[in-house]
Structure formats: C-alpha cells, structure tokens
Scaffold this motif. Sequence first.
Motif, PDB file in Angstrom:
ATOM      1  N   ILE A 170       0.847  -1.212   0.000  1.00  0.00           N
ATOM      2  CA  ILE A 170       0.000   0.000   0.000  1.00  0.00           C
ATOM      3  C   ILE A 170       0.875   1.252   0.000  1.00  0.00           C
ATOM      4  CG2 ILE A 170      -1.577   1.356   1.440  1.00  0.00           C
ATOM      5  CD1 ILE A 170      -2.953  -1.210   2.205  1.00  0.00           C
ATOM      6  N   LEU A 171       1.912   1.254   0.816  1.00  0.00           N
ATOM      7  CA  LEU A 171       2.815   2.413   0.856  1.00  0.00           C
ATOM      8  C   LEU A 171       3.454   2.648  -0.509  1.00  0.00           C
ATOM      9  CD1 LEU A 171       4.625   1.884   4.289  1.00  0.00           C
ATOM     10  CD2 LEU A 171       2.891   3.587   3.745  1.00  0.00           C
ATOM     11  N   LYS A 172       3.877   1.572  -1.139  1.00  0.00           N
ATOM     12  CA  LYS A 172       4.499   1.694  -2.462  1.00  0.00           C
ATOM     13  C   LYS A 172       3.497   2.223  -3.481  1.00  0.00           C
ATOM     14  CE  LYS A 172       7.197  -0.970  -5.822  1.00  0.00           C
ATOM     15  NZ  LYS A 172       7.763  -2.312  -6.139  1.00  0.00           N
ATOM     16  N   SER A 173       2.264   1.730  -3.410  1.00  0.00           N
ATOM     17  CA  SER A 173       1.232   2.173  -4.360  1.00  0.00           C
ATOM     18  C   SER A 173       0.894   3.644  -4.154  1.00  0.00           C
ATOM     19  CB  SER A 173      -0.026   1.316  -4.191  1.00  0.00           C
ATOM     20  OG  SER A 173       0.257  -0.046  -4.465  1.00  0.00           O
ATOM     21  N   TYR A 174       0.711   4.042  -2.900  1.00  0.00           N
ATOM     22  CA  TYR A 174       0.365   5.429  -2.628  1.00  0.00           C
ATOM     23  C   TYR A 174       1.522   6.375  -2.944  1.00  0.00           C
ATOM     24  CZ  TYR A 174      -4.253   4.797  -0.580  1.00  0.00           C
ATOM     25  OH  TYR A 174      -5.587   4.549  -0.410  1.00  0.00           O
ATOM     26  N   PHE A 175       2.746   5.901  -2.760  1.00  0.00           N
ATOM     27  CA  PHE A 175       3.881   6.728  -3.131  1.00  0.00           C
ATOM     28  C   PHE A 175       3.902   6.963  -4.642  1.00  0.00           C
ATOM     29  CE2 PHE A 175       8.385   7.201  -4.391  1.00  0.00           C
ATOM     30  CZ  PHE A 175       8.683   8.364  -3.682  1.00  0.00           C
ATOM     31  N   GLY A 176       3.635   5.902  -5.415  1.00  0.00           N
ATOM     32  CA  GLY A 176       3.542   6.060  -6.872  1.00  0.00           C
ATOM     33  C   GLY A 176       2.406   6.987  -7.257  1.00  0.00           C
ATOM     34  N   LEU A 177       1.279   6.896  -6.529  1.00  0.00           N
ATOM     35  CA  LEU A 177       0.144   7.763  -6.811  1.00  0.00           C
ATOM     36  C   LEU A 177       0.481   9.219  -6.503  1.00  0.00           C
ATOM     37  CD1 LEU A 177      -2.813   7.752  -7.729  1.00  0.00           C
ATOM     38  CD2 LEU A 177      -3.482   7.449  -5.335  1.00  0.00           C
ATOM     39  N   CYS A 178       1.236   9.450  -5.451  1.00  0.00           N
ATOM     40  CA  CYS A 178       1.664  10.817  -5.114  1.00  0.00           C
ATOM     41  C   CYS A 178       2.526  11.406  -6.231  1.00  0.00           C
ATOM     42  CB  CYS A 178       2.443  10.819  -3.795  1.00  0.00           C
ATOM     43  SG  CYS A 178       1.428  10.552  -2.329  1.00  0.00           S
ATOM     44  N   LYS A 179       3.405  10.594  -6.793  1.00  0.00           N
ATOM     45  CA  LYS A 179       4.246  11.061  -7.902  1.00  0.00           C
ATOM     46  C   LYS A 179       3.389  11.420  -9.113  1.00  0.00           C
ATOM     47  CE  LYS A 179       8.017   8.776  -8.759  1.00  0.00           C
ATOM     48  NZ  LYS A 179       8.919   7.627  -9.010  1.00  0.00           N
ATOM     49  N   VAL A 180       2.375  10.612  -9.381  1.00  0.00           N
ATOM     50  CA  VAL A 180       1.468  10.903 -10.503  1.00  0.00           C
ATOM     51  C   VAL A 180       0.726  12.211 -10.256  1.00  0.00           C
ATOM     52  CG1 VAL A 180      -0.594  10.131 -11.721  1.00  0.00           C
ATOM     53  CG2 VAL A 180       1.222   8.485 -11.162  1.00  0.00           C
ATOM     54  N   HIS A 181       0.229  12.400  -9.030  1.00  0.00           N
ATOM     55  CA  HIS A 181      -0.475  13.647  -8.698  1.00  0.00           C
ATOM     56  C   HIS A 181       0.454  14.852  -8.848  1.00  0.00           C
ATOM     57  CE1 HIS A 181      -4.177  11.833  -7.598  1.00  0.00           C
ATOM     58  NE2 HIS A 181      -3.759  11.266  -6.473  1.00  0.00           N
ATOM     59  N   ARG A 182       1.699  14.698  -8.463  1.00  0.00           N
ATOM     60  CA  ARG A 182       2.658  15.793  -8.600  1.00  0.00           C
ATOM     61  C   ARG A 182       2.858  16.143 -10.084  1.00  0.00           C
ATOM     62  NH1 ARG A 182       8.489  14.838  -6.216  1.00  0.00           N
ATOM     63  NH2 ARG A 182       7.308  14.961  -4.268  1.00  0.00           N
ATOM     64  N   GLU A 183       3.023  15.112 -10.894  1.00  0.00           N
ATOM     65  CA  GLU A 183       3.228  15.354 -12.327  1.00  0.00           C
ATOM     66  C   GLU A 183       1.995  15.993 -12.969  1.00  0.00           C
ATOM     67  OE1 GLU A 183       4.346  11.587 -13.880  1.00  0.00           O
ATOM     68  OE2 GLU A 183       6.307  11.563 -12.888  1.00  0.00           O
ATOM     69  N   LYS A 216      -0.093  16.196  -1.177  1.00  0.00           N
ATOM     70  CA  LYS A 216       0.146  16.468   0.242  1.00  0.00           C
ATOM     71  C   LYS A 216      -0.600  15.466   1.126  1.00  0.00           C
ATOM     72  CE  LYS A 216       0.876  21.443  -0.387  1.00  0.00           C
ATOM     73  NZ  LYS A 216       0.327  22.786  -0.111  1.00  0.00           N
ATOM     74  N   ALA A 217      -1.864  15.209   0.764  1.00  0.00           N
ATOM     75  CA  ALA A 217      -2.663  14.246   1.530  1.00  0.00           C
ATOM     76  C   ALA A 217      -2.036  12.849   1.454  1.00  0.00           C
ATOM     77  CB  ALA A 217      -4.095  14.219   1.013  1.00  0.00           C
ATOM     78  N   GLY A 218      -1.483  12.518   0.285  1.00  0.00           N
ATOM     79  CA  GLY A 218      -0.848  11.214   0.115  1.00  0.00           C
ATOM     80  C   GLY A 218       0.381  11.056   0.986  1.00  0.00           C
ATOM     81  N   PHE A 219       1.220  12.102   1.022  1.00  0.00           N
ATOM     82  CA  PHE A 219       2.419  12.031   1.854  1.00  0.00           C
ATOM     83  C   PHE A 219       2.070  12.038   3.346  1.00  0.00           C
ATOM     84  CE2 PHE A 219       4.821  13.450  -1.973  1.00  0.00           C
ATOM     85  CZ  PHE A 219       5.771  12.440  -1.959  1.00  0.00           C
ATOM     86  N   LYS A 220       0.982  12.719   3.685  1.00  0.00           N
ATOM     87  CA  LYS A 220       0.509  12.673   5.071  1.00  0.00           C
ATOM     88  C   LYS A 220       0.078  11.251   5.427  1.00  0.00           C
ATOM     89  CE  LYS A 220      -2.943  14.737   8.146  1.00  0.00           C
ATOM     90  NZ  LYS A 220      -4.097  15.669   8.238  1.00  0.00           N
ATOM     91  N   LEU A 221      -0.592  10.581   4.478  1.00  0.00           N
ATOM     92  CA  LEU A 221      -0.993   9.195   4.681  1.00  0.00           C
ATOM     93  C   LEU A 221       0.233   8.292   4.862  1.00  0.00           C
ATOM     94  CD1 LEU A 221      -3.104   6.856   4.590  1.00  0.00           C
ATOM     95  CD2 LEU A 221      -2.838   6.867   2.105  1.00  0.00           C
TER      96      LEU A 221
END
Length: 386
Positions: A170-183, A216-221
């Motif tokens: 889950i952490l790996k998936s959400y980290f990838g999702l955070c990168k997508v949101h940033r892009e 931001k919400a993703g990194f907080k998670l």
Amino acid sequence: MDDYGMEEDKLGMTTLSGTVALKKDDKNLVGISIGGGAPRCPCLYIVQVFDNTPAALNGQLASGDEIVSINGRSVKGMTKSQLAKTIQSSKGEVKVNYNKLHADPKQGKTLDIVLKKLKHRLVEQMDSSTADALGLSRAILCNDVLVKRLQDMERTGLVYRGLMQHVKKILKSYFGLCKVHREFGDVFSVIGVREPHENASSAFLKFSESHRDFEKAGFKLLKTLKPMLSDLNTYLNKAIPDTKLTIRKYADVKFEYLSYCLKVKEMDDEEYSYAALQEPLYRVETGNYEYRLVLRCRQEARCMFAKLRKDVMEKLELLDNKHVQDIVFQLQRFVSAVSEYHNECDKSISNNDVFPIEVDLSNSTFEYDKKDRFNDPEYDEEAAGN
C-alpha cells in the motif's frame, strides 16, 4: 555401618548435620516422602518434598537428605513405614535431625541424562503414530499447554507478517500515486499559465492546486502508515523471538527434568528387581548416594522447570494482551488514515469544481507561441494533396 557389613560410598559428596522443627498441617503431614531404610539400606532419606507443605514452606529439607532422628529418637534400623508412623504419631511440632547432602548438580548430569534429554527432543518432533510405533510416549510432551500456545503464537506471527507485506504494498502504491499527482499538478500548472482563455486558465490552475493537495494528503498518509511497519516489525522480530527463546530454555529444562524422572524410575525398577531376587545392590547397601544425588538433581530441575514455566506463561499472557491491543490500534490507525486521505481529496476536488471548462479552440493552448508552432512535412504534403 557395621550392621550392614559395608561402608558408605559417598561418591565424593559431603553431608552436614542440621535440625529443623516442622509444624504438621491439617492432614497430620509434614510433606515429605521417604526412601531407604531396613532391611537393605543403612539410612533413611527424603525422596521428595511436596509443594505447599510445611517442609516445602520451611525450605531446609531437600530430596536426598538423610533423616537421623525424630524428636530426639534415632531412626537407625527403622523401615520407611516405621519412620512414617513415627512422624504421624508425633504431637504438635516434629523435630527432625538430618544430614544435609551437599552435591554438585553437574555430578548428576551424566551421559545417560544427556542421552535421555536427546531422546525427549527427538520424540517431541515426532507425530503420535510414529512415536507409538517406536514404543515412545509423547503424552507428557503433547499435553503441555505451552505447545499449543506456541502454535498460536506462530499463527499470530504469520498474520503480522502478512499485514506487514500488505502495508508495504500500500505504501508503495500510494507513493507512486503521489508522484502521478505531482506530475499532473505540474502539467496543469503549465497549461493554466499558458492558457489564454481566462476561465480555462483558472480551471487548469485549480486542477493543479487540487492535484498538489492530493499529493500532500498522500504524503501525510504515508507518514501515518509508515510507523506501522516499525511497530509490527518490533512485535514480529523482537517480541516473538524473545518469547521463543524463553520457551526453548523452558523446553531444555523440561527435558532435563523428565530425564531425571525417567532415571529415578529406572533406578527404582532396578532396586525392586534385586529385592525380588533377594540379591544385594551395592549402591543401596552403601547408602544409596547415587540415587540420592539423582533425587536432588530432579528436585532442582523441577524447581527450575516450574520457575521457567511461570515466566513463559506470564510472557505469553503479556504477548497475547499486546497482540490484541496492538492489532486493534494498528487497524484503527490504518482505516482512519486511509479514510482521512480520501476525505481530504474529496474536499479538495469539491472546492475546485470548475466544470464546464470553456476553451477557445481557435486560440487554444496548443498555439502558445506562433514561432514554435508544430510543423510536420508529411502532414503538410498530405494536406496539400487533399
């Protein structure tokens, strides 16, 4: 020892005289079992001190100690039955004169005991059918409640290991999702800045802001869930192994205690067989010091066994309580963190509701700079041919 024709063979051990006064319990007992005595053994000695009895609570008498007299009356030449009746017939306190056996437990830990411990270890690893086929009893091993508790702990460890793997994914998936949101946020920001249409520019900039809020919400998670791995790892790789180590120590002492019990039984059987044949047995005729040494070793192994068993039970109880409390806390933290993440994302996108977006295609975002207009020769030739 002239009456018995042989001198005592103490096997290098020493004795020290002592006296103890014991008050009998409600059952008229002091809490000891007696061995030796006439007609074969020149002395009477304590075989076992029973738990929670006057003798056990006093603590001076131990297995292997010789009883010299009761209330000043010598017990020399008595049978063990006569000695028991003498103690029972005493009123009030029983004054026991004894010779304390000073023995080194290492002296009793012979090769025979080591081999018996090894046998117990092997038997514990067998299933019941194999042990029965070999004529080996597993009852005292299998009936140990700690075996089941250890199996339960192994299953709990598997649950924690699976939970850790799931959290990592889950952490790996959400980290990838955070990168997508940033892009996405960067792309929408560039489009918003370059978009000539005011409403479209505002919409893309709000989209950019929303995606950065998602990030931001993703990194907080991630910050909330990451400590879960440390907590789960502590339980899985520290608490459980520490308890297993204690259980292994307990098992080693248990096997040693069982080995001494088996040795005592074998020596009893040997003594009974010689008595049935009316043949003298050297160790019995010379004070039975070897047997008394094994009795002392058995008593000390039993005390250590009981102490470690208590420690293991307490550790398992604490571990179970920690497991129940910890798993509830971890799951609550996980659910609340994911819920908070999605709520923040929903709030962010709801506040930036800019649909419909108006875009002037005649002066669209694809024509930011006329001198940098896209030019494809093949496309131009194809267009001219049409």
